[in-house]
Design a protein around this motif. Sequence first.
Motif, PDB file in Angstrom:
ATOM      1  N   PRO A  16       0.827  -1.213   0.000  1.00 18.19           N
ATOM      2  CA  PRO A  16       0.000   0.000   0.000  1.00 18.19           C
ATOM      3  C   PRO A  16       0.858   1.258   0.000  1.00 18.19           C
ATOM      4  CG  PRO A  16       0.040  -0.973   2.195  1.00 18.19           C
ATOM      5  CD  PRO A  16       0.820  -1.898   1.296  1.00 18.19           C
ATOM      6  N   ILE A  17       0.230   2.343  -0.391  1.00 22.32           N
ATOM      7  CA  ILE A  17       0.915   3.630  -0.470  1.00 22.32           C
ATOM      8  C   ILE A  17      -0.041   4.706   0.057  1.00 22.32           C
ATOM      9  CG2 ILE A  17       0.186   3.985  -2.854  1.00 22.32           C
ATOM     10  CD1 ILE A  17       2.853   5.378  -3.391  1.00 22.32           C
ATOM     11  N   PRO A  18       0.464   5.696   0.779  1.00 21.92           N
ATOM     12  CA  PRO A  18      -0.408   6.756   1.288  1.00 21.92           C
ATOM     13  C   PRO A  18      -1.023   7.576   0.149  1.00 21.92           C
ATOM     14  CG  PRO A  18       1.717   6.792   2.421  1.00 21.92           C
ATOM     15  CD  PRO A  18       1.847   5.848   1.260  1.00 21.92           C
ATOM     16  N   GLN A  19      -2.261   7.985   0.348  1.00 21.39           N
ATOM     17  CA  GLN A  19      -2.953   8.768  -0.674  1.00 21.39           C
ATOM     18  C   GLN A  19      -2.212  10.064  -0.979  1.00 21.39           C
ATOM     19  OE1 GLN A  19      -7.220   8.929  -0.415  1.00 21.39           O
ATOM     20  NE2 GLN A  19      -7.294  11.019  -1.199  1.00 21.39           N
ATOM     21  N   ASN A  20      -1.644  10.707   0.034  1.00 18.86           N
ATOM     22  CA  ASN A  20      -0.928  11.962  -0.235  1.00 18.86           C
ATOM     23  C   ASN A  20       0.324  11.726  -1.078  1.00 18.86           C
ATOM     24  OD1 ASN A  20       0.628  10.797   1.799  1.00 18.86           O
ATOM     25  ND2 ASN A  20       0.771  12.673   3.021  1.00 18.86           N
ATOM     26  N   GLU A  21       0.898  10.522  -0.999  1.00 16.19           N
ATOM     27  CA  GLU A  21       2.058  10.181  -1.839  1.00 16.19           C
ATOM     28  C   GLU A  21       1.629  10.029  -3.301  1.00 16.19           C
ATOM     29  OE1 GLU A  21       6.128   8.854  -2.607  1.00 16.19           O
ATOM     30  OE2 GLU A  21       5.181  10.077  -1.075  1.00 16.19           O
ATOM     31  N   ILE A  22       0.498   9.384  -3.535  1.00 15.34           N
ATOM     32  CA  ILE A  22      -0.029   9.260  -4.914  1.00 15.34           C
ATOM     33  C   ILE A  22      -0.315  10.648  -5.467  1.00 15.34           C
ATOM     34  CG2 ILE A  22      -2.098   8.612  -6.230  1.00 15.34           C
ATOM     35  CD1 ILE A  22      -0.327   6.269  -6.006  1.00 15.34           C
ATOM     36  N   THR A  23      -0.908  11.500  -4.655  1.00 16.78           N
ATOM     37  CA  THR A  23      -1.207  12.871  -5.085  1.00 16.78           C
ATOM     38  C   THR A  23       0.069  13.576  -5.523  1.00 16.78           C
ATOM     39  OG1 THR A  23      -3.110  12.970  -3.600  1.00 16.78           O
ATOM     40  CG2 THR A  23      -2.208  15.074  -4.339  1.00 16.78           C
ATOM     41  N   ARG A  24       1.118  13.433  -4.719  1.00 13.63           N
ATOM     42  CA  ARG A  24       2.410  14.054  -5.055  1.00 13.63           C
ATOM     43  C   ARG A  24       2.999  13.459  -6.327  1.00 13.63           C
ATOM     44  NH1 ARG A  24       7.420  13.028  -4.917  1.00 13.63           N
ATOM     45  NH2 ARG A  24       7.258  11.039  -3.841  1.00 13.63           N
ATOM     46  N   LEU A  25       2.966  12.140  -6.442  1.00 15.81           N
ATOM     47  CA  LEU A  25       3.531  11.476  -7.622  1.00 15.81           C
ATOM     48  C   LEU A  25       2.797  11.858  -8.906  1.00 15.81           C
ATOM     49  CD1 LEU A  25       4.125   7.927  -6.110  1.00 15.81           C
ATOM     50  CD2 LEU A  25       5.897   9.542  -6.850  1.00 15.81           C
ATOM     51  N   SER A  76     -15.177   1.549  -8.778  1.00 14.68           N
ATOM     52  CA  SER A  76     -15.113   0.563  -9.865  1.00 14.68           C
ATOM     53  C   SER A  76     -14.458  -0.743  -9.424  1.00 14.68           C
ATOM     54  CB  SER A  76     -14.392   1.140 -11.088  1.00 14.68           C
ATOM     55  OG  SER A  76     -13.005   1.244 -10.841  1.00 14.68           O
ATOM     56  N   GLY A  77     -13.872  -0.756  -8.219  1.00 13.30           N
ATOM     57  CA  GLY A  77     -13.351  -1.995  -7.663  1.00 13.30           C
ATOM     58  C   GLY A  77     -11.888  -2.293  -7.916  1.00 13.30           C
ATOM     59  N   VAL A  78     -11.105  -1.326  -8.421  1.00 13.83           N
ATOM     60  CA  VAL A  78      -9.696  -1.615  -8.715  1.00 13.83           C
ATOM     61  C   VAL A  78      -8.757  -1.291  -7.561  1.00 13.83           C
ATOM     62  CG1 VAL A  78      -9.971  -1.453 -11.221  1.00 13.83           C
ATOM     63  CG2 VAL A  78      -9.276   0.569  -9.925  1.00 13.83           C
ATOM     64  N   LEU A  79      -9.226  -0.497  -6.600  1.00 14.08           N
ATOM     65  CA  LEU A  79      -8.406  -0.211  -5.434  1.00 14.08           C
ATOM     66  C   LEU A  79      -9.306  -0.068  -4.218  1.00 14.08           C
ATOM     67  CD1 LEU A  79      -8.549   3.022  -4.447  1.00 14.08           C
ATOM     68  CD2 LEU A  79      -7.169   3.334  -6.474  1.00 14.08           C
ATOM     69  N   HIS A  80      -8.700  -0.174  -3.059  1.00 13.22           N
ATOM     70  CA  HIS A  80      -9.442   0.140  -1.847  1.00 13.22           C
ATOM     71  C   HIS A  80      -8.582   1.021  -0.955  1.00 13.22           C
ATOM     72  CE1 HIS A  80      -7.459  -3.633  -0.494  1.00 13.22           C
ATOM     73  NE2 HIS A  80      -7.447  -3.055   0.674  1.00 13.22           N
ATOM     74  N   ARG A  81      -9.297   1.815  -0.147  1.00 14.70           N
ATOM     75  CA  ARG A  81      -8.653   2.755   0.761  1.00 14.70           C
ATOM     76  C   ARG A  81      -8.923   2.314   2.198  1.00 14.70           C
ATOM     77  NH1 ARG A  81     -10.569   8.519  -1.703  1.00 14.70           N
ATOM     78  NH2 ARG A  81     -12.548   7.453  -1.958  1.00 14.70           N
ATOM     79  N   THR A  82      -7.885   2.384   3.006  1.00 13.19           N
ATOM     80  CA  THR A  82      -8.012   2.065   4.428  1.00 13.19           C
ATOM     81  C   THR A  82      -7.220   3.084   5.227  1.00 13.19           C
ATOM     82  OG1 THR A  82      -6.113   0.578   4.325  1.00 13.19           O
ATOM     83  CG2 THR A  82      -8.298  -0.431   4.071  1.00 13.19           C
ATOM     84  N   ARG A  83      -7.514   3.180   6.494  1.00 15.76           N
ATOM     85  CA  ARG A  83      -6.753   4.057   7.391  1.00 15.76           C
ATOM     86  C   ARG A  83      -5.472   3.338   7.809  1.00 15.76           C
ATOM     87  NH1 ARG A  83      -8.244   9.316   7.353  1.00 15.76           N
ATOM     88  NH2 ARG A  83     -10.459   9.359   6.891  1.00 15.76           N
ATOM     89  N   SER A  84      -4.402   4.084   7.901  1.00 16.16           N
ATOM     90  CA  SER A  84      -3.131   3.533   8.360  1.00 16.16           C
ATOM     91  C   SER A  84      -3.283   3.048   9.794  1.00 16.16           C
ATOM     92  CB  SER A  84      -2.046   4.609   8.286  1.00 16.16           C
ATOM     93  OG  SER A  84      -0.896   4.212   8.985  1.00 16.16           O
ATOM     94  N   THR A  85      -2.646   1.942  10.098  1.00 17.12           N
ATOM     95  CA  THR A  85      -2.672   1.438  11.471  1.00 17.12           C
ATOM     96  C   THR A  85      -1.751   2.253  12.369  1.00 17.12           C
ATOM     97  OG1 THR A  85      -0.990  -0.200  10.903  1.00 17.12           O
ATOM     98  CG2 THR A  85      -3.297  -0.920  10.813  1.00 17.12           C
ATOM     99  N   ASP A 143      -1.080   5.686  11.819  1.00 17.31           N
ATOM    100  CA  ASP A 143      -1.590   7.063  11.909  1.00 17.31           C
ATOM    101  C   ASP A 143      -2.960   7.094  11.255  1.00 17.31           C
ATOM    102  OD1 ASP A 143      -2.182   9.776  11.726  1.00 17.31           O
ATOM    103  OD2 ASP A 143      -0.163  10.347  11.088  1.00 17.31           O
ATOM    104  N   ARG A 144      -4.002   7.151  12.047  1.00 12.73           N
ATOM    105  CA  ARG A 144      -5.380   7.068  11.534  1.00 12.73           C
ATOM    106  C   ARG A 144      -5.732   8.234  10.605  1.00 12.73           C
ATOM    107  NH1 ARG A 144      -7.596   2.697  11.183  1.00 12.73           N
ATOM    108  NH2 ARG A 144      -9.657   3.504  11.517  1.00 12.73           N
ATOM    109  N   ARG A 145      -4.932   9.288  10.584  1.00 13.39           N
ATOM    110  CA  ARG A 145      -5.190  10.409   9.668  1.00 13.39           C
ATOM    111  C   ARG A 145      -4.766  10.084   8.242  1.00 13.39           C
ATOM    112  NH1 ARG A 145      -1.596  14.644  12.662  1.00 13.39           N
ATOM    113  NH2 ARG A 145      -0.381  12.744  12.652  1.00 13.39           N
ATOM    114  N   VAL A 146      -3.907   9.089   8.080  1.00  5.83           N
ATOM    115  CA  VAL A 146      -3.346   8.737   6.772  1.00  5.83           C
ATOM    116  C   VAL A 146      -4.219   7.676   6.102  1.00  5.83           C
ATOM    117  CG1 VAL A 146      -1.342   7.763   5.581  1.00  5.83           C
ATOM    118  CG2 VAL A 146      -1.025   9.310   7.526  1.00  5.83           C
TER     119      VAL A 146
END
Length: 148
Positions: free
Chosen positions: A54-63, A81-90, A92-95
Amino acid sequence: MSAVQLEQACPSELNPLISTLARVHRARGDEMLRPTGISAGQEQVIRHLAARSPIPQNEITRLLGVEPATAARTLARMEKSGVLHRTRSTQDRRVVMLELTEQGKAICDPVADVCHALEAETRRGISEDDLAIFTRVAQQMTRNLERR
């Protein structure tokens, strides 16, 4: 300002050429990606997640070099559409962490094939020397505009 004055103020064919190239490239990419279930722009998310997940959403935004709201909309469509899922970091719950689903993993090879085919189609009839010049010029133009 009259049409003549506007034409004199913007005589270059460069701006419309860049816009046209970007538009037709994206449209062709959309057309070629349609069988995979994703659209142009989303293949970059797939590429990054396939390389490291997994990769943090803010990292994808930057990339991707986009605004957070733009990334959030794209990622929401991809999650729906089912190609990815998002979860909270264990840690840091903000990530928010992103990861490919099995469906997302299954389209990695077809997406890579489309990317190669689109590049080949885009490069057709262009010599390596001309392509090298184009690449240098496009990179310099990008730097020029990023320096605002």
